[in-house]
Motif scaffolding. Structure first.
Motif, short mmCIF file in Angstrom:
data_model
loop_
_atom_site.label_atom_id
_atom_site.label_comp_id
_atom_site.label_asym_id
_atom_site.label_seq_id
_atom_site.Cartn_x
_atom_site.Cartn_y
_atom_site.Cartn_z
N UNK A 8 0.83 -1.20 0.00
CA UNK A 8 0.00 0.00 0.00
C UNK A 8 0.87 1.26 0.00
N UNK A 9 2.01 1.22 0.70
CA UNK A 9 2.90 2.38 0.69
C UNK A 9 3.47 2.61 -0.71
N UNK A 10 3.81 1.52 -1.42
CA UNK A 10 4.29 1.66 -2.79
C UNK A 10 3.21 2.25 -3.70
N UNK A 11 1.96 1.83 -3.50
CA UNK A 11 0.85 2.39 -4.29
C UNK A 11 0.70 3.88 -4.04
N UNK A 224 -2.17 17.29 11.81
CA UNK A 224 -2.48 17.97 13.08
C UNK A 224 -1.24 18.58 13.71
N UNK A 225 -1.44 19.69 14.45
CA UNK A 225 -0.31 20.44 15.00
C UNK A 225 0.54 19.60 15.94
N UNK A 226 -0.08 18.79 16.77
CA UNK A 226 0.67 18.00 17.75
C UNK A 226 0.76 16.53 17.35
N UNK A 227 0.62 16.24 16.08
CA UNK A 227 0.67 14.86 15.61
C UNK A 227 2.11 14.39 15.48
N UNK A 228 2.30 13.07 15.55
CA UNK A 228 3.61 12.49 15.36
C UNK A 228 4.01 12.60 13.89
N UNK A 229 5.30 12.46 13.64
CA UNK A 229 5.79 12.51 12.26
C UNK A 229 5.36 11.24 11.53
N UNK A 230 5.40 11.28 10.23
CA UNK A 230 5.02 10.11 9.44
C UNK A 230 3.71 10.28 8.69
N UNK A 231 3.09 11.45 8.80
CA UNK A 231 1.86 11.69 8.05
C UNK A 231 2.21 11.90 6.57
N UNK A 235 -3.65 11.10 -2.40
CA UNK A 235 -4.38 11.85 -3.43
C UNK A 235 -5.76 11.28 -3.68
N UNK A 236 -5.94 9.98 -3.48
CA UNK A 236 -7.25 9.36 -3.74
C UNK A 236 -8.32 9.90 -2.81
N UNK A 237 -7.93 10.25 -1.57
CA UNK A 237 -8.88 10.77 -0.60
C UNK A 237 -8.70 12.25 -0.32
N UNK A 238 -7.72 12.88 -0.97
CA UNK A 238 -7.46 14.31 -0.76
C UNK A 238 -7.26 14.61 0.73
N UNK A 239 -6.41 13.83 1.38
CA UNK A 239 -6.23 13.98 2.82
C UNK A 239 -4.86 13.44 3.22
N UNK A 240 -4.34 14.00 4.33
CA UNK A 240 -3.17 13.41 4.95
C UNK A 240 -3.60 12.21 5.78
N UNK A 241 -2.74 11.22 5.87
CA UNK A 241 -3.03 10.01 6.65
C UNK A 241 -1.87 9.71 7.59
N UNK A 242 -2.14 9.21 8.79
CA UNK A 242 -1.06 8.86 9.71
C UNK A 242 -0.44 7.52 9.34
N UNK A 243 0.62 7.19 10.01
CA UNK A 243 1.27 5.91 9.79
C UNK A 243 0.33 4.77 10.21
N UNK A 244 0.21 3.76 9.38
CA UNK A 244 -0.68 2.63 9.67
C UNK A 244 -2.06 2.76 9.06
N UNK A 245 -2.39 3.92 8.54
CA UNK A 245 -3.68 4.12 7.87
C UNK A 245 -3.46 4.05 6.36
N UNK A 246 -4.36 3.32 5.67
CA UNK A 246 -4.20 3.12 4.23
C UNK A 246 -5.55 3.31 3.53
N UNK A 247 -5.44 3.67 2.26
CA UNK A 247 -6.65 3.82 1.44
C UNK A 247 -7.10 2.45 0.96
#
Length: 300
Positions: A8-11, A224-231, A235-247
């Motif tokens: 999913x990360x490669x996609x 988010x302002x206090x979020x961990x790095x890795x976001x 493009x498919x959802x027009x949103x930032x996603x955290x680590x471990x979240x996939x489309x």
């Protein structure tokens, strides 16, 4: 699981590369169009009524997609819109042929009962909740607290709910009913209680897996302002996603802690329904062996 997540990360990386290349191509096309405005204006043919309808409809879809509260893909706004497109033959070009039948069922049935829509998931019940979010003030640079309301999903169905309703539930209920009427009455009370607990637990865990929000992510135009790095941007959802979240292309949403899409439960397996799914998988084997032993007389 790690191989699936790396895939999913490669996609996502490929999608981001495509977006960058498309922006470059778009810029070149704009330069060419700027030099040939007169030629383009002369060669443009008037749009037909159907083309105007599709253009306006596409613009409404894109606006709803970008303004949605959830990190969802570009789909029709409601199930009624999906129904009209299905009967008019305006199918989604990116629709998976394997899931097209289930999507048509959702369009016909969910549209009639007035269910909401998030991606390809049918929303049966939801509410509004107050949320406080810390964000950085653009003028002063200091963190400020913003309070707002957003929808909260309670009862949702995944895109493969027809298989859940027509295959999974009938199999479990049918075998359980056969065992109940033919084998259970002659068994010891302790065996009856053990069978009842396992069977009820199996049906309950399946229901909690299939009808619960798997962890659909809210849309984040900025991390988010206090979020961990890795976001990372999706493009498919027009949103930032955290680590471990996939489309998930089947559900057309970003799911936190996404593992896979299970057709037997009809939905995605993620952060919020993973525990119930693990209970379901464990109990399905326990109940299967239990019922076989009762029906064959191997258990006195």
């Amino acid at each position: 699981m790690s191989q699936r997540r790396s895939r999913y990360e490669q996609l996502d990386d490929k999608m981001e590369a495509k977006v960058i290349s498309s922006e470059v191509i778009k810029g070149d096309l704009e330069l060419d169009e700027g030099n040939n405005d007169d030629i383009c204006l002369k060669n443009v043919a008037p749009l037909s009524i159907d083309e105007l309808y599709r253009k306006e409809r596409q613009e409404m879809r894109i606006k709803h997609w970008k303004e949605s509260s959830y990190a969802a893909g570009l789909v029709n706004i409601s199930w009624k819109d999906e129904t009209s497109c299905t009967f008019k033959g305006i199918a989604e070009p990116q629709m998976d042929p394997e899931s097209a039948g289930c999507l048509c069922c959702s369009a016909m049935i969910c549209g009639r009962i007035g269910a909401g829509r998030v991606g390809n998931m049918a929303v049966l019940t939801q509410s509004q909740e107050w949320v406080e979010e810390i964000e950085e003030d653009k003028e002063t640079g200091r963190p400020t607290t913003r309070r707002f309301t957003r929808p909260k999903l309670h009862c949702v169905l995944g895109p493969y709910w027809p298989m859940l309703v027509c295959v999974t539930y009938p199999l479990i209920l049918g075998v359980s009913f056969l065992t109940l009427i033919s084998a259970i009455p002659s068994k010891h009370i302790l065996v009856q209680m053990a069978w009842l607990i396992c069977t009820v637990g199996l049906i309950y865990s399946l229901t909690m897996t299939a009808f619960r929000d798997p962890g659909v992510l809210y849309k984040y135009h900025q991390p988010p302002a206090q979020a961990e790095s890795g976001w990372r941007w999706n493009d498919s959802a027009q949103s930032y996603r955290p680590r471990g979240a996939y489309y998930d292309p089947d559900c057309a949403v970003i799911v936190e802690g996404f593992d896979h899409t299970c057709p037997w439960t009809g939905t995605a397996i993620g952060k919020k329904n993973m525990l119930a799914f693990q209970f379901f998988v464990g109990l399905i084997f326990v109940c299967l062996i239990f019922d076989l032993m009762l029906l064959t007389g191997a258990l006195p």
